[in-house]
Design an enzyme around this catalytic site. Structure first.
Site, PDB file in Angstrom:
ATOM      1  N   ARG A 165       0.795  -1.228   0.000  1.00 40.21           N
ATOM      2  CA  ARG A 165       0.000   0.000   0.000  1.00 40.21           C
ATOM      3  C   ARG A 165       0.827   1.277   0.000  1.00 40.21           C
ATOM      4  O   ARG A 165       0.285   2.353   0.021  1.00 40.21           O
ATOM      5  CB  ARG A 165      -0.934   0.012   1.218  1.00 40.21           C
ATOM      6  CG  ARG A 165      -2.025  -1.043   1.103  1.00 40.21           C
ATOM      7  CD  ARG A 165      -2.951  -1.006   2.296  1.00 40.21           C
ATOM      8  NE  ARG A 165      -4.040  -1.944   2.105  1.00 40.21           N
ATOM      9  CZ  ARG A 165      -3.956  -3.247   2.327  1.00 40.21           C
ATOM     10  NH1 ARG A 165      -2.822  -3.760   2.747  1.00 40.21           N
ATOM     11  NH2 ARG A 165      -4.980  -4.042   2.121  1.00 40.21           N
TER      12      ARG A 165
ATOM     13  N   VAL B 249       2.760 -11.888   6.467  1.00 42.14           N
ATOM     14  CA  VAL B 249       2.491 -13.318   6.337  1.00 42.14           C
ATOM     15  C   VAL B 249       3.758 -14.092   5.992  1.00 42.14           C
ATOM     16  O   VAL B 249       3.700 -15.270   5.653  1.00 42.14           O
ATOM     17  CB  VAL B 249       1.410 -13.578   5.253  1.00 42.14           C
ATOM     18  CG1 VAL B 249       0.093 -12.926   5.642  1.00 42.14           C
ATOM     19  CG2 VAL B 249       1.866 -13.078   3.878  1.00 42.14           C
ATOM     20  N   ASP B 250       4.923 -13.429   6.096  1.00 44.39           N
ATOM     21  CA  ASP B 250       6.175 -14.009   5.583  1.00 44.39           C
ATOM     22  C   ASP B 250       6.910 -14.916   6.561  1.00 44.39           C
ATOM     23  O   ASP B 250       7.835 -15.629   6.174  1.00 44.39           O
ATOM     24  CB  ASP B 250       7.118 -12.897   5.110  1.00 44.39           C
ATOM     25  CG  ASP B 250       7.330 -11.797   6.144  1.00 44.39           C
ATOM     26  OD1 ASP B 250       7.495 -12.118   7.331  1.00 44.39           O
ATOM     27  OD2 ASP B 250       7.335 -10.609   5.745  1.00 44.39           O
TER      28      ASP B 250
ATOM     29  N   HIS C  20      -2.848 -11.807   9.817  1.00 42.52           N
ATOM     30  CA  HIS C  20      -3.292 -12.112   8.454  1.00 42.52           C
ATOM     31  C   HIS C  20      -2.867 -13.492   7.992  1.00 42.52           C
ATOM     32  O   HIS C  20      -2.874 -13.780   6.798  1.00 42.52           O
ATOM     33  CB  HIS C  20      -2.785 -11.024   7.495  1.00 42.52           C
ATOM     34  CG  HIS C  20      -3.336  -9.667   7.804  1.00 42.52           C
ATOM     35  ND1 HIS C  20      -2.723  -8.494   7.433  1.00 42.52           N
ATOM     36  CD2 HIS C  20      -4.471  -9.295   8.475  1.00 42.52           C
ATOM     37  CE1 HIS C  20      -3.431  -7.465   7.855  1.00 42.52           C
ATOM     38  NE2 HIS C  20      -4.501  -7.927   8.482  1.00 42.52           N
TER      39      HIS C  20
ATOM     40  N   ILE D   2      13.936   1.803   9.150  1.00 42.95           N
ATOM     41  CA  ILE D   2      13.689   0.815  10.199  1.00 42.95           C
ATOM     42  C   ILE D   2      14.953   0.032  10.532  1.00 42.95           C
ATOM     43  O   ILE D   2      15.226  -0.253  11.708  1.00 42.95           O
ATOM     44  CB  ILE D   2      12.556  -0.139   9.764  1.00 42.95           C
ATOM     45  CG1 ILE D   2      11.236   0.630   9.718  1.00 42.95           C
ATOM     46  CG2 ILE D   2      12.438  -1.343  10.708  1.00 42.95           C
ATOM     47  CD1 ILE D   2      10.100  -0.140   9.076  1.00 42.95           C
TER      48      ILE D   2
END
Length: 253
Positions: free
Chosen positions: A35, A104-105, A122, A239
């Site tokens: 997104r 979801v990794d 998720h 990050i």
């Protein structure tokens, strides 16, 4: 001794640190976000059909395209990066940590965070589930069947349609996982939102729940979020550099 006294031999209780992670924590591992300004959904809106439940269930061609997409997914080649490793180090320090992830990794677990301390809102791309009998098996096995010539492999138990064990558009989050995440948000004394736009509900609301229950709210994200005004601290740095430094300061708190 009163009921509130603490034995001198008893170590002080450490603060619970909850860490909500979004796609931004995994981009350094080669997994693109969805997104952001250059996210997949903005570049190719048609790709959303591949992960939309009704389209997936109703169109065999969508399913075949979805399986081809899974074969090419960078998630299966990705390795944890400095952000994931910093979270794992914090957990190993003895600090009570719970990870709530929109990803979801499975990279938090690969980095060493115990699976029982990771709430996957998720779901996970590393497993598949039958939409009829709900039998679960590994994604690796399903992709091996695709590579062997099955473009849309069926459930080996009942013949039903298989999908990745992720929450597709049009599906509800697992109420038990979400309920546990809400409990963690309410109990946390420090709540970090890392690499999340905080726009997808109900996951985003966890930041507000934590703040409402007195947690110190820290947001680490490149772009502004709807919850920045509630935060005690907002960090715009990358990050991979900001999170290790931040979590090192929290170890042992």
């Amino acid at each position: 001794m009163t009921g509130t006294d603490v034995s001198p031999d008893q170590p002080p209780r450490r603060a619970l640190v909850a860490i909500l992670t979004g796609a931004g924590i995994s981009t350094d591992s080669g997994i693109p976000d969805y997104r952001g300004p250059n996210g997949l959904w903005r570049r190719d809106p048609e790709a959303e059909k591949l992960v939309t439940y009704d389209a997936y269930m109703g169109d065999p061609e969508i399913r075949r395209r979805s399986w081809r997409m899974r074969q090419e997914s960078p998630a299966f080649r990705a390795q944890p990066n400095a952000g994931h490793e910093a979270v794992a180090r914090l957990e190993r320090s003895g600090t009570p940590v719970r990870v709530i992830t929109q990803n979801v990794d499975g990279l938090h677990q690969l980095a060493g965070v115990p699976a029982r301390k990771v709430l996957e809102l998720h779901g996970t791309v590393r497993a598949v589930v039958c939409t009829r009998c709900h039998a679960r098996s590994s994604m690796k096995e399903a992709l091996a069947r695709v590579a062997a010539g099955e473009p849309d492999p069926a459930c080996l138990v009942c013949g039903g349609i298989l999908k990745s064990a992720t929450v597709m558009f049009g599906e509800r989050l697992d109420p038990q996982v979400l309920g546990t995440a809400l409990g963690v948000a309410k109990a946390a004394e420090v709540f970090l939102a890392v690499g999340s736009t905080l726009q997808v509900q109900p996951a985003a609301s966890l930041a507000g729940v934590a703040a409402d229950h007195g947690a110190r709210l820290i947001i680490v994200n490149a772009e502004p979020t709807p919850y920045d005004a509630l935060a005690d601290e907002v960090i715009r740095e990358p990050i991979g550099t900001a999170l290790p430094r931040l979590l090192e300061g929290l170890a042992g708190v």
